[in-house]
Design a protein around this motif. Structure first.
Motif, PDB file in Angstrom:
ATOM      1  N   ALA A   1       0.832  -1.206   0.000  1.00  0.00           N
ATOM      2  CA  ALA A   1       0.000   0.000   0.000  1.00  0.00           C
ATOM      3  C   ALA A   1       0.866   1.255   0.000  1.00  0.00           C
ATOM      4  O   ALA A   1       0.617   2.206  -0.760  1.00  0.00           O
ATOM      5  CB  ALA A   1      -0.928  -0.003   1.206  1.00  0.00           C
ATOM      6  N   ALA A   2       1.919   1.275   0.832  1.00  0.00           N
ATOM      7  CA  ALA A   2       2.796   2.443   0.904  1.00  0.00           C
ATOM      8  C   ALA A   2       3.573   2.621  -0.406  1.00  0.00           C
ATOM      9  O   ALA A   2       3.727   3.746  -0.900  1.00  0.00           O
ATOM     10  CB  ALA A   2       3.762   2.288   2.076  1.00  0.00           C
ATOM     11  N   MET A   3       4.051   1.529  -0.971  1.00  0.00           N
ATOM     12  CA  MET A   3       4.802   1.602  -2.218  1.00  0.00           C
ATOM     13  C   MET A   3       3.913   2.043  -3.373  1.00  0.00           C
ATOM     14  O   MET A   3       4.354   2.757  -4.283  1.00  0.00           O
ATOM     15  CB  MET A   3       5.448   0.249  -2.524  1.00  0.00           C
ATOM     16  CG  MET A   3       6.414   0.259  -3.687  1.00  0.00           C
ATOM     17  SD  MET A   3       7.491  -1.186  -3.706  1.00  0.00           S
ATOM     18  CE  MET A   3       6.285  -2.514  -3.779  1.00  0.00           C
ATOM     19  N   THR A   4       2.655   1.629  -3.343  1.00  0.00           N
ATOM     20  CA  THR A   4       1.699   2.073  -4.354  1.00  0.00           C
ATOM     21  C   THR A   4       1.598   3.592  -4.366  1.00  0.00           C
ATOM     22  O   THR A   4       1.662   4.234  -5.423  1.00  0.00           O
ATOM     23  CB  THR A   4       0.312   1.458  -4.076  1.00  0.00           C
ATOM     24  OG1 THR A   4       0.393   0.043  -4.236  1.00  0.00           O
ATOM     25  CG2 THR A   4      -0.741   2.020  -5.008  1.00  0.00           C
ATOM     26  N   ARG A   5       1.444   4.179  -3.195  1.00  0.00           N
ATOM     27  CA  ARG A   5       1.338   5.640  -3.116  1.00  0.00           C
ATOM     28  C   ARG A   5       2.638   6.311  -3.555  1.00  0.00           C
ATOM     29  O   ARG A   5       2.616   7.353  -4.239  1.00  0.00           O
ATOM     30  CB  ARG A   5       0.960   6.050  -1.692  1.00  0.00           C
ATOM     31  CG  ARG A   5      -0.468   5.655  -1.298  1.00  0.00           C
ATOM     32  CD  ARG A   5      -0.853   6.215   0.062  1.00  0.00           C
ATOM     33  NE  ARG A   5      -0.238   5.469   1.142  1.00  0.00           N
ATOM     34  CZ  ARG A   5      -0.829   4.448   1.795  1.00  0.00           C
ATOM     35  NH1 ARG A   5      -2.061   4.074   1.455  1.00  0.00           N
ATOM     36  NH2 ARG A   5      -0.209   3.829   2.772  1.00  0.00           N
ATOM     37  N   SER A   6       3.765   5.729  -3.174  1.00  0.00           N
ATOM     38  CA  SER A   6       5.059   6.310  -3.535  1.00  0.00           C
ATOM     39  C   SER A   6       5.266   6.324  -5.048  1.00  0.00           C
ATOM     40  O   SER A   6       5.638   7.350  -5.631  1.00  0.00           O
ATOM     41  CB  SER A   6       6.180   5.507  -2.856  1.00  0.00           C
ATOM     42  OG  SER A   6       7.452   5.999  -3.221  1.00  0.00           O
ATOM     43  N   MET A   7       5.015   5.186  -5.693  1.00  0.00           N
ATOM     44  CA  MET A   7       5.166   5.118  -7.145  1.00  0.00           C
ATOM     45  C   MET A   7       4.143   6.005  -7.848  1.00  0.00           C
ATOM     46  O   MET A   7       4.442   6.620  -8.874  1.00  0.00           O
ATOM     47  CB  MET A   7       5.031   3.671  -7.617  1.00  0.00           C
ATOM     48  CG  MET A   7       6.191   2.778  -7.232  1.00  0.00           C
ATOM     49  SD  MET A   7       5.950   1.081  -7.832  1.00  0.00           S
ATOM     50  CE  MET A   7       7.487   0.317  -7.287  1.00  0.00           C
ATOM     51  N   ALA A   8       2.936   6.062  -7.293  1.00  0.00           N
ATOM     52  CA  ALA A   8       1.874   6.858  -7.912  1.00  0.00           C
ATOM     53  C   ALA A   8       2.267   8.324  -8.018  1.00  0.00           C
ATOM     54  O   ALA A   8       2.100   8.946  -9.077  1.00  0.00           O
ATOM     55  CB  ALA A   8       0.572   6.709  -7.123  1.00  0.00           C
ATOM     56  N   VAL A   9       2.785   8.888  -6.944  1.00  0.00           N
ATOM     57  CA  VAL A   9       3.122  10.310  -6.979  1.00  0.00           C
ATOM     58  C   VAL A   9       4.402  10.559  -7.774  1.00  0.00           C
ATOM     59  O   VAL A   9       4.579  11.640  -8.348  1.00  0.00           O
ATOM     60  CB  VAL A   9       3.216  10.902  -5.553  1.00  0.00           C
ATOM     61  CG1 VAL A   9       1.860  10.830  -4.865  1.00  0.00           C
ATOM     62  CG2 VAL A   9       4.265  10.181  -4.707  1.00  0.00           C
ATOM     63  N   GLU A  10       5.294   9.578  -7.824  1.00  0.00           N
ATOM     64  CA  GLU A  10       6.515   9.726  -8.616  1.00  0.00           C
ATOM     65  C   GLU A  10       6.211   9.720 -10.114  1.00  0.00           C
ATOM     66  O   GLU A  10       6.800  10.485 -10.886  1.00  0.00           O
ATOM     67  CB  GLU A  10       7.491   8.593  -8.299  1.00  0.00           C
ATOM     68  CG  GLU A  10       8.790   8.665  -9.098  1.00  0.00           C
ATOM     69  CD  GLU A  10       9.744   7.521  -8.810  1.00  0.00           C
ATOM     70  OE1 GLU A  10      10.751   7.413  -9.535  1.00  0.00           O
ATOM     71  OE2 GLU A  10       9.482   6.728  -7.875  1.00  0.00           O
TER      72      GLU A  10
END
Length: 259
Positions: A159-168
């Protein structure tokens, strides 16, 4: 099948993954089922129709991921959609009885595997300027489930990595979202129920909708997030759990209505 979107589904030979593969094929995608069992992946790809591909991929092995994605790109030239579904269950042991090797294995498959596949596919999507990725998280990553440390930690990491990649990658035409299923009627859950590690009746009482999910219901949510209908959605972790995460009262969440 030239011109059709190319969708890769890891762990797509059974359960939720195969339901996703079927749904994407129905939507007109060329589907690639990447699974640890290459023979089963090939058979399941053939089962959803001509032109689809099944291949062996171990998401916990960087070399297998790199060569697998390269083979897909060599055949199709692009990847438009990625569904990171591959994962393994934990042992449901008390914390004091868990061991590091088992913990590391679950994290390596369920979290590091998502990273490795997303990285390789992301390079291609960045070059083409578009793409959609959906990762499979879980209610175990959004709440505390006792005796499930490794699985919960890995799914919370997803879940955290999803948000990180999404904003990148948002400015690069790539959307990244996640689906967090509740308990789903799969062969894996049936095995847990049969072994006594999961009590189906209790699960259903704890779920406000009073039943398990069907794999096709999860697949519909995954397809929505990959589809043009979700063109302005990124960085979302969507719970598809029959109300599990919303319920905060004591006692059972569901009881039959009384006349």
């Amino acid at each position: 099948m030239a011109g059709q979107p190319v969708a890769v589904v890891t762990g797509g030979a059974e359960g939720i993954g195969f339901a996703v593969a079927e749904r994407f094929a129905q939507a007109g995608c060329t589907v690639v089922i990447a699974d640890l069992d290459g023979s089963k992946a090939a058979a399941k790809a053939a089962a959803i129709g001509p032109g689809h591909l099944g291949l062996a991929m171990d998401v916990a092995d960087e070399g297998s991921v790199t060569s697998g994605i390269a083979a897909i790109l060599a055949r199709h030239g692009r990847i438009d959609m990625l569904v990171n579904n591959a994962g393994i269950a934990d042992t449901h042991k008390p914390t004091v009885d868990q061991d590091n090797l088992a913990f590391e294995r679950i994290v390596r498959v369920n979290l590091q595997g998502v990273f490795a596949v997303s990285r390789e596919v992301g390079r291609s999507m960045l070059a083409q300027g578009r793409g959609a990725i959906v990762n499979l998280s879980s209610i175990a990553g959004l709440s505390g489930l006792p005796r499930r440390n490794a699985y919960g930690a890995a799914k919370a990491g997803v879940a955290a990595m999803t948000r990180s990649m999404a904003v990148e990658w948002a400015g690069c035409g790539i959307r990244v979202n996640a689906v967090a299923p509740g308990y789903v009627r799969t062969a894996l859950l049936a095995e847990l129920i049969a072994s006594g590690r999961v009590d189906q009746a209790r699960l259903q009482r704890r779920t406000p909708m009073g039943r398990l999910a069907e794999p096709a219901e999860i697949a519909e949510a995954v397809w929505f997030l990959c589809s043009p209908a979700a063109s302005y959605i990124t960085g979302v972790v969507l719970s598809v759990d029959g109300g599990w995460m919303a319920f905060g009262d004591s006692g059972d969440a569901w009881t039959p209505l009384q006349d």
